[in-house]
Scaffold this motif. Structure first.
Motif, mmCIF file in Angstrom:
data_model
loop_
_atom_site.group_PDB
_atom_site.id
_atom_site.type_symbol
_atom_site.label_atom_id
_atom_site.label_comp_id
_atom_site.label_asym_id
_atom_site.label_seq_id
_atom_site.Cartn_x
_atom_site.Cartn_y
_atom_site.Cartn_z
ATOM 1 N N ALA A 48 -0.679 -6.266 -3.756
ATOM 2 C CA ALA A 48 0.231 -7.381 -3.461
ATOM 3 C C ALA A 48 -0.103 -8.587 -4.329
ATOM 4 N N GLU A 49 -1.401 -8.874 -4.436
ATOM 5 C CA GLU A 49 -1.839 -10.035 -5.212
ATOM 6 C C GLU A 49 -1.498 -9.857 -6.696
ATOM 7 N N VAL B 27 -6.468 1.638 -5.226
ATOM 8 C CA VAL B 27 -6.852 0.266 -4.808
ATOM 9 C C VAL B 27 -6.179 -0.082 -3.487
ATOM 10 N N SER B 28 -6.675 -1.163 -2.874
ATOM 11 C CA SER B 28 -6.153 -1.547 -1.551
ATOM 12 C C SER B 28 -4.801 -2.224 -1.684
ATOM 13 N N GLY C 77 0.831 -1.210 0.000
ATOM 14 C CA GLY C 77 0.000 0.000 0.000
ATOM 15 C C GLY C 77 0.857 1.248 0.000
ATOM 16 N N GLU C 78 1.901 1.231 0.854
ATOM 17 C CA GLU C 78 2.817 2.386 0.946
ATOM 18 C C GLU C 78 3.441 2.673 -0.419
ATOM 19 N N LEU C 79 3.990 1.619 -1.009
ATOM 20 C CA LEU C 79 4.660 1.790 -2.299
ATOM 21 C C LEU C 79 3.677 2.363 -3.319
ATOM 22 N N TYR C 80 2.483 1.804 -3.312
ATOM 23 C CA TYR C 80 1.493 2.208 -4.310
ATOM 24 C C TYR C 80 1.138 3.681 -4.177
ATOM 25 N N SER C 81 1.003 4.113 -2.937
ATOM 26 C CA SER C 81 0.645 5.532 -2.752
ATOM 27 C C SER C 81 1.800 6.436 -3.193
#
Length: 1739
Positions: free
Chosen positions: A1486-1487, A1480-1481, A1463-1467
């Protein structure tokens, strides 16, 4: 406004015509003015303009006249009042697929078009598909064509009034106008289609002034080829190649073409030139005419009117009737219009014929009454039409005679034509007239020097007779009887000319000089075989007709004078019997194999017996059966003598005749009928006399009378062979009762017996059975209805076909002397049945089967088995064997004699069981036990005597059985039960056989045991000997091993095992130390694989591949100068095309390979068409061992043995963090740049600042990199170095399709690329097949992969270091912005696995120093690999995130560490990209990453395993581990955290600025805004396209296929690309395109873009796969469609329903994915020896 004027003028004109007194003259006057102004006016005509003018000026006014108002309004009114037609009437084009229903069609000519079939009940029946030859039409809606389901759902009117002439629905005035207009126009059309004047027109149409404008028109013929015509045109009318091709193809299609327009003189010149130019190519010149422009114009318009008529007729039934009425109107002196057209058909050109035929189809043939009238006209002119057809050179399909199938096959019409026009007489008369020239002085046919083309045209006429007879009349009228018998008499007249034709006489002394002509006679016989059967069927359906036909046939036979006797009758004596006959020796006098009348008589006689009509035959005794059987008996004797090789000097023609006489194609009406006639004679003559006659004709009479003996070996052999044949004939006459009428059997029983005997030879496929059975007139064998009763079906595997095996309980019917067996079939069947009996533990006696009882009329035949002469014959035969004089008897003779005795005893047993002993007159056993007149032994005693003969060992069981039968019959006669001794005797053979077998097996087992013990003892002695002589070795071994082991304790052992399973980084496992000793397949010598040793090489094949492409059909172009696309430096993520290197795993010495290759080149150059299999110019050859196609070799390089210092690695690890590593590498690169380039201060200083920002203080210098460990590089022997170059050059040349150049800087890049691509391809296959990553590859694949990785790694030693350093810098530039150039691609434009391989294999080049060669030590390499992998993995994770649009929804799991970090990376990424990615969550992220990264990790694991040799974790060896488990095992092996997001945490300092740079690329922004297509991860796995389960769906697709480049409706070959599903138009000139400056067909051009030159196509109408590998190479392969019998059907020859076989399609998919298409083609070409090269590039 203009539009209004036009329609007004049209209406006005039509009104004028209406009101005119003679509207015909007005109309013609108008045409006279307008037609020449529209057509053929200008030099360059434009078809579109002509079409428009014709529509507005000509057709529109005509339509106005027809409707009496605006055509559109008139049409609307018509539509309201009309009903749709119930007949389909679609006219077939050549090659179109048509369907026939085997259950419901009245005859095989009843067919449905594709659309009607799909909507009919027949789809679920037993249907057949085949390609139409063109010209027929769809029978949907015709109730006379189908037993049930005459209409499809579209044409079903809901009422059962099919094909009743619809009521005329037109208003009277409209009908009248239509008739008036049609009369004028059809007359006009007819006049111009039959117009013979080239320069003048009829007075009505003669123009006022005549221009000097002419056309030179070239006509089509079937003598000149395309190339001839093109050649002629280029030289005569001076046009270029393309124009000449256009002219030629249009001439072929339309039948004629104007090739020049000009003055009369210029046209005359052109004509003369064409004639002279075409004459010197072939003997006949081309047909050229000069036509005046106005004549040409009117002829052109007449053709267009034909199409217009079709359009108008289709509007309404009324129009159709009006047209038919006009066409068939009788004229006073001339024939009706349609007859004029028909009679002129052979003189018309193709285009005109097609129009006329289509007009007939859509008008008269669609109306019952007019169809009848047309049929009568057709029959009236039949003879003339056929004569014209014979002289015509065009095919049957474009001749008017082809219409016969449309009318003669309609049952009611056929019977009407017999009654009213005696059509049988007409057809037979036509044939007789045409064959008249072949009659000799005796009025018999003699075909020497006949014209085969003409003869084959005459044969086609027989089809019409077959059509007429195809359905028997349910009711006979007096009229029908009279006319049928009249026709039958004429037919007998034709047969009379065949009776006794082409007689042969045995050659003595020298061999025949010229082989006589025999094929013509037999092709006549083959044409007649069904007609003869149908005539017999017709006769059988009416007793009156049957009787009269029989008498007529007998009368004609008595008139025949073929091969008469030349001597007076003589008396012959044998066993107190006297026979008075005329002598005739087949071996000395002429004899003929053609006896159609005798055979027809036999068939009719059996029908008389079967129907009981024989009672009504007046004085049957007046028929002399000796005389009737004479000729058939001669024929059988001739076959026997040919078999006994007495006619060898008569050449092959006679052997061929006898072969066909007994072959399945002819035997029905030849051999079988001769046997019938002999059976008839046997039933009517005295048994002794009949046998004496047979002995006489076989020329064995004196031999069996004991009045001749000979010392001549040849003569003795001849007598023996003839005796065998004669006994065989007796077996057949007595035993073959499976003919309806001879015994009480049905046609089904006959077929069942036939099938049982075919399957007794061997298990057979359905198609082989069908070939072995005779077909009836409807091409049916009756196999399907009986096969399940007699056989079981075994399904096929992935190859081969399904087989039928005969059921056990049916084997009692097996007759070893079955009369339809050929010689080879007889021996095969006997062999296989004996074998089977032995396996089942029975004796080898093949007993005669119990036959069905004869019908009363034939019951006296069995007297043959117990008469005096047969006993005498058998005694003679057995006596010869008993005397055991080798040359006087053969085993085959005894075998036949035993069979005859068995038949006789079975007959006697049956009779004794059925009635009392007193009533039984059959006394064979009594006579056989009786002593002969010359006091010789009885048959019974002789049997007991020969039982002990060693030379008759094989027949021992049979003799035993016969003797038992004697006992049984004796007991039946004495009414006692068989004695104990006999019952013992009956059970004994089985037991003794079993005991024998057991004893034999035991003996063999003992022998094998002794043999094994002996070998073991030998081996043991050798082993001891070896240990003795190598004692030193064995003494030292254990100690050294023990010392080594004591060092490691158990814990460290476990530690070490864990370490073993990491391939990179400081904890990497060790490379297993293994010496590889391999054997060269050429010289068989062994050698260890070593760097310094002479090179060992693996055969390999490099090919371009699109197996993994994500953008099929787009292949990037490679610019030779290295600019343009970044490939091959960076592989785009679409993997559009890669270079795949595969190996068959066979090893050779490099020197052996070089010698072999040179030898191949030298020998192949001289071989015919060898270039089709291997392309010598491109270094191809076939592997010497497995014949796989190869084009290079890969040198085998052993893995580097590493000493890895773990402590050292730990210490270095603390210093060499990722930021530090990046600094060092950057410094090194900068330093290298400054050495290689002129020092450029600006770039240095600016990048230096950036550097500091990224890495902080403590600047490393140029040589810091060396301080972490270096070592000396490996040295290669010269031959290994040479092979490295050979392989790299091939990969570069093939992969980039460029000229070979070993100095090109892209050579190392291609080596790394092929390594990466091959690994990806292998990973793809493993994933596709669900196999584990390790342990499931075949040895050859694994060896090949290892060799390729090691070869790619060694590539840096062979290229200049500065080139490799530059490549490394460029590649690293994608990841590190410091080194970023303007040309570096963004993250979304690179395949990271290719990048990983390139970086890992090129980094050692940075260690190069000026004075000394260095390479990184093991520890340095471990860290290099670790950091590169980490960087690349992080970039790949980001690539997955940026290219994903769909994130999987994951329930729960937000709280895991992985989800949080994700999540951190994505944000972060979201911030950097300006929030362009969806929200997204963390768990979804991760999935998505876990799924997307798996293929990359799998490929990396394969790569590092082959590079370092470290053993992978056990989890990767099993396919049962979950996907999650797999990823964890992969991560641990690759020294990655199992949660890959932790990498971003670990290297936060390094990665944060990188993320910003990576995401900031303009290309990424474009992609996120949807302006550029990106590849999603995991990539889509390519498979062959989905195919429909039912093949008819594909045919349907093909039938609606429209070629994109042509508008005509000519036959096309729709071909389906199995990679992408594109439908192509192959083998057609319309779709040729240029590829590398050469004309290629659509498939070749498509394969170049879709499969990088490789293609897999399904040719739909041919139902076969075509594999293509290049322009010149291809091969066919069976399609994955099977019928219900497990067989493929290339070219739809059998036409059975076909269904997709998933296993075979999967095999095709593997063939493609494993890159084996080239290999498959080479193999198939090697097997099929090609005489003429097929032009694959034109496909």
């Amino acid at each position: 406004m203009a539009e209004g004027e036009k329609s007004l003028s049209g209406l006005e004109l039509s009104k004028e015509w209406q009101e005119a007194t003679d509207s015909r003259a007005d109309l013609l006057r108008y045409l006279k003015e307008q037609v020449p102004q529209i057509f053929c006016l200008k030099k360059e005509s434009s078809p579109l303009e002509e079409e428009e003018l014709m529509q507005s000026r000509l057709l529109h006014p005509l339509e106005c006249f027809l409707f009496g108002e605006d055509p559109q309004e008139g049409l609307e009114k018509l539509k309201q009042g009309s009903t749709s037609s119930q007949l389909c009437g679609r006219v077939f084009k050549e090659g179109e697929t048509v369907y026939s229903c085997r259950d419901c069609a009245i005859d095989p000519t009843c067919v449905l078009c594709m659309d009607c079939f799909q909507d009919s009940v027949h789809k679920s029946h037993r249907y057949k598909m085949h390609a139409s030859s063109g010209g027929g039409f769809c029978d949907c809606g015709d109730i006379e064509a189908w037993k049930i389901g005459p209409c499809c759902s579209k044409h079903d009117p809901g009422a059962a009034t099919a094909m009743v002439t619809d009521e005329c629905v037109l208003e009277p005035e409209l009908y009248e106008r239509a008739e008036k207009l049609f009369r004028v126009l059809l007359c006009y059309v007819t006049d111009f289609l039959v117009w013979e004047e080239n320069f003048e027109l009829s007075a009505e149409l003669q123009p006022r002034t005549k221009d000097n404008a002419y056309y030179c028109v070239l006509y089509n013929d079937e003598h000149h080829s395309y190339d001839h015509v093109i050649y002629t045109l280029q030289r005569s009318v001076y046009c270029d190649q393309a124009e000449a091709q256009t002219h030629t193809s249009l001439i072929d299609k339309e039948g004629r073409r104007a090739v020049k327009r000009g003055t009369f003189r210029s046209c005359q010149q052109a004509k003369d030139l064409i004639k002279s130019n075409s004459e010197h190519i072939s003997l006949q010149p081309l047909r050229v005419e000069i036509l005046h422009a106005t004549v040409m114009a009117h002829q052109t318009f007449a053709l267009r009117l034909g199409s217009w008529f079709q359009k108008i007729i289709s509007y309404s039934v009324g129009f159709r009737q009006a047209f038919s009425q006009v066409a068939l109107e009788p004229n006073e002196d001339n024939p009706c219009l349609i007859s004029r057209l028909m009679l002129h058909d052979a003189r018309m050109y193709k285009g005109a014929r097609k129009i006329v035929h289509e007009l007939i189809f859509c008008s008269m043939l669609m109306e019952t009454e007019f169809k009848r009238l047309f049929a009568i006209e057709f029959t009236k002119h039949y003879k003339q039409l056929q004569k014209d057809f014979i002289l015509d050179d065009h095919d049957k399909s474009i001749s008017i005679t082809a219409l016969s199938v449309q009318i003669f096959t309609v049952p009611t019409l056929a019977r009407q034509l017999i009654e009213e026009g005696n059509v049988i007489k007409v057809i037979v008369d036509t044939v007789t007239a045409l064959l008249h020239e072949h009659l000799d002085d005796n009025n018999r046919f003699f075909f020497l020097g006949y014209n085969s083309d003409k003869f084959s045209r005459i044969q086609v006429i027989f089809h019409d007779l077959r059509y007429i007879l195809i359905s028997k009349p349910p009711m006979w009228t007096e009229e029908l009887r009279r006319e049928f018998l009249e026709g039958f008499k004429i037919f007998l007249g034709l047969l009379k000319c065949m009776q006794g034709m082409e007689e042969v006489k045995r050659q003595f002394g020298q061999h025949i000089a010229v082989e006589p002509e025999w094929e013509a006679g037999f092709s006549l016989q083959i044409q007649l075989r069904h007609i003869l059967a149908m005539f017999q069927d017709w006769c059988a359906s009416d007793e009156e007709v049957l009787l009269l036909a029989f008498k007529e046939c007998h009368k004609v036979l008595m008139q025949c004078n073929n091969q008469p006797f030349h001597r007076e009758p003589t008396d012959y004596y044998m066993c107190k019997h006297i026979l008075n006959v005329r002598p005739y020796k087949v071996s000395q006098e002429p004899v003929s194999i053609h006896l159609p009348i005798s055979r027809l008589l036999a068939g009719l006689y059996v029908l008389l017996c079967r129907t009981g009509t024989i009672e009504r035959l007046h004085d049957p005794e007046s028929y002399d059966f000796t005389q009737l059987a004479e000729h058939p008996l001669r024929c059988v004797v001739l076959a026997a003598q040919v078999s006994a090789e007495m006619w060898r000097r008569n050449g092959l023609s006679l052997v061929s005749q006898v072969y066909y006489y007994q072959d399945v194609k002819c035997r029905d009406e030849m051999y079988d009928k001769d046997v019938l006639m002999l059976q008839i004679a046997a039933s009517k003559m005295d048994a002794n006399h009949f046998l004496m006659l047979i002995l006489l004709r076989f020329e064995l009479f004196d031999y069996f009378n004991g009045s001749c003996s000979s010392k001549d070996q040849d003569e003795l052999i001849q007598w023996n062979r003839l005796t065998e044949e004669m006994l065989y004939l007796l077996i057949v006459i007595v035993g073959e009762r499976y003919v309806p009428g001879i015994s009480q059997v049905t046609k089904e029983d006959v077929t069942m017996r036939e099938v049982v005997h075919l399957l007794c030879i061997e298990p057979m496929a359905h198609s082989s059975l069908v070939k072995g059975l005779p077909e009836n007139e409807s091409r049916e064998t009756g196999l399907e209805s009986v096969i399940t009763k007699v056989a079981t079906f075994k399904k096929p595997g992935v190859s081969g076909h399904g087989l039928y095996e005969v059921k056990k309980e049916r084997l009692v019917e097996f007759n070893p002397f079955y009369y339809h067996y050929s010689r080879s079939q007889h021996s095969k069947a006997e062999e296989s049945q004996k074998k089977r009996r032995v396996q089942e533990g029975n004796d080898k006696a093949l007993r005669p089967p119990v036959p069905p009882a004869f019908c009363p009329a034939f019951s006296s035949i069995v007297r043959l088995l117990c008469c005096d002469i047969i006993v005498h014959i058998l005694r003679r035969v057995l006596q010869r064997a008993a005397e055991d004089r080798a040359t006087h008897w053969t085993e085959a003779m005894i075998q036949r004699a035993l069979h005859l005795i068995g038949q006789a005893l079975l007959e006697e047993k049956t009779q004794l069981e059925d009635s009392t002993v007193e009533d039984v007159t059959f006394d064979f056993s009594v006579k056989a036990r009786g002593i002969g007149s010359e006091h010789s032994k009885s048959v019974f005693l002789l049997l007991s005597k020969i039982k002990a003969l060693p030379s008759l060992e094989a027949q021992k069981d049979m003799v035993k059985w016969v003797l038992q039968m004697f006992e049984i019959v004796k007991c039946l006669r004495e009414k006692s039960s068989p004695t104990a001794s006999v019952s013992m005797e009956t059970t004994k053979p089985e037991e003794s056989a079993q005991d024998k077998e057991k004893a034999e097996r035991k003996r063999k087992a003992e022998a094998a045991k002794l043999h094994r013990q002996k070998i073991m003892a030998q081996m043991s002695a050798m082993q001891k000997n070896f240990i003795e002589s190598n004692k030193m070795l064995y003494d030292n071994m254990p100690e050294s091993g023990a010392q080594g082991e004591t060092v490691t304790s158990t814990e460290s052992c476990a530690m070490e095992h864990r370490e073993l399973c990491v391939a990179i980084g400081p904890h990497r496992g060790s490379t297993p130390a293994e010496r590889e000793v391999l054997t060269c397949i050429l010289c068989q010598e062994e050698q260890e694989v070593a760097v310094q040793a002479p090179a060992m090489v693996l055969t390999a094949c490099v090919q371009r591949s699109t197996v993994l492409t994500q953008c099929r059909g787009k292949i990037p172009t490679n610019r030779a100068d290295g600019t343009g696309t970044s490939y091959p430096l960076f592989m785009p993520p679409e993997l559009a095309v890669g270079a795949h290197t595969g190996s068959c795993g066979h090893v050779m010495h490099a020197t052996c390979w070089q010698k072999y290759f040179e030898a191949v080149q030298n020998t192949t150059r001289n071989r015919l068409h060898a270039e089709l299999i291997i392309d010598l110019e491109n270094g191809e050859y076939l592997c010497p061992l497995c014949k796989s196609l190869c084009n290079t070799v890969v040198p085998l390089i052993p893995m580097e043995q590493l000493t890895f210092n773990y402590e050292n690695a730990e210490i270095i690890g603390q210093h060499l963090t990722m930021p530090r590593w990046i600094q060092i590498i950057s410094a090194r690169i900068k330093g290298l740049k400054s050495i290689t380039q002129d020092n450029d201060c600006n770039t240095e200083s600016s990048s230096g600042d950036g550097d500091a920002g990224l890495c902080g203080e403590g600047q490393p210098d140029f040589r810091s990199i060396l301080s972490y460990g270096v070592q000396e590089p490996r040295k290669f022997s010269d031959s290994v170095a040479e092979m490295l170059v050979v392989c790299a050059t091939t990969v570069h040349r093939v992969g980039l399709q460029t000229a070979p150049n070993e100095m090109c800087p892209r050579v190392p890049l291609m080596a790394w690329n092929t390594c990466a691509f091959t690994i990806q391809a292998i990973e793809n296959i493993l994933q596709e097949e669900g196999k584990p990553l390790f342990g499931s590859l075949q040895n050859r694949q694994h060896a090949g992969l290892k060799a390729i990785v090691q070869f790619s790694a060694a590539q840096r030693f062979k290229s200049s270091q500065s080139v490799i350093q530059r490549h490394f810098t460029d590649m690293l530039g994608v990841l590190l912005p410091v080194l970023n150039r303007k040309t570096s691609p963004s993250l979304l434009e690179v395949d990271f696995f290719h990048l990983l391989v390139g970086l890992v294999l090129s980094i050692p080049s940075l260690y190069q120093e000026e004075a000394v060669d260095l390479q990184p030590s093991a520890v340095s390499s471990a860290y290099n690999h670790l950091h590169i992998l980490h960087l690349v993995t992080m970039a790949h994770v980001l690539q997955i995130l940026l290219s994903s649009a769909d994130f999987p929804a994951v329930a729960g799991g937000e709280d895991t560490e992985e989800a949080r970090v994700a999540g951190e990376l994505y944000s972060t990424v979201s911030q950097h990209t300006g929030r362009l990615i969806p929200d997204v969550s963390g768990s979804s992220v991760a999935e998505r990453v876990r799924r997307g990264i798996e293929p990359f990790l799998r490929c990396a694991a394969l790569f590092f395993n082959c590079l370092t040799g470290v053993h992978p974790p056990e989890d990767l060896f099993s396919s049962s581990v979950t996907s999650q488990g797999q990823v964890e095992a992969l991560c641990s092996y690759l020294a990655l955290p199992s949660n890959v997001f932790q990498l971003f945490q670990e290297h936060r300092d390094t990665v944060t600025p990188l993320l910003h740079t990576w995401c900031g690329s303009p290309a990424i922004t474009k992609a996120l805004k949807g302006k550029i297509q990106t590849v999603r991860y995991p990539r889509r796995r390519n498979r062959l396209i989905e195919l429909p389960e039912d093949y008819s769906a594909l045919l349907n697709q093909a039938s609606h296929f429209q070629c994109p480049k042509s508008t005509d409706d000519e036959r096309k070959h729709p071909t389906l690309c199995l990679f992408c599903g594109a439908m192509l138009c192959s083998q057609s000139s319309c779709c040729l395109s240029k590829l590398d400056g050469e004309d290629v067909g659509a498939c070749t051009a498509h394969a170049a873009t879709c499969g990088a030159g490789v293609g897999m196509f399904l040719r739909i109408r041919e139902c076969e796969i075509v594999l293509m590998a290049s322009k010149t190479r291809g091969s066919t392969y069976p399609a994955p469609y099977l019928d219900d019998y497990g067989e493929t059907d290339p070219h739809l020859v059998r036409g059975n329903p076909l269904h997709l076989c998933p296993e075979r399609y999967r095999k095709l998919n593997q063939l493609w994915q494993q890159h084996c298409i080239l290999e498959e083609i080479a193999r198939s070409l090697e097997v099929v020896n090609v005489m003429f090269a097929f032009e694959w590039q034109m496909l």
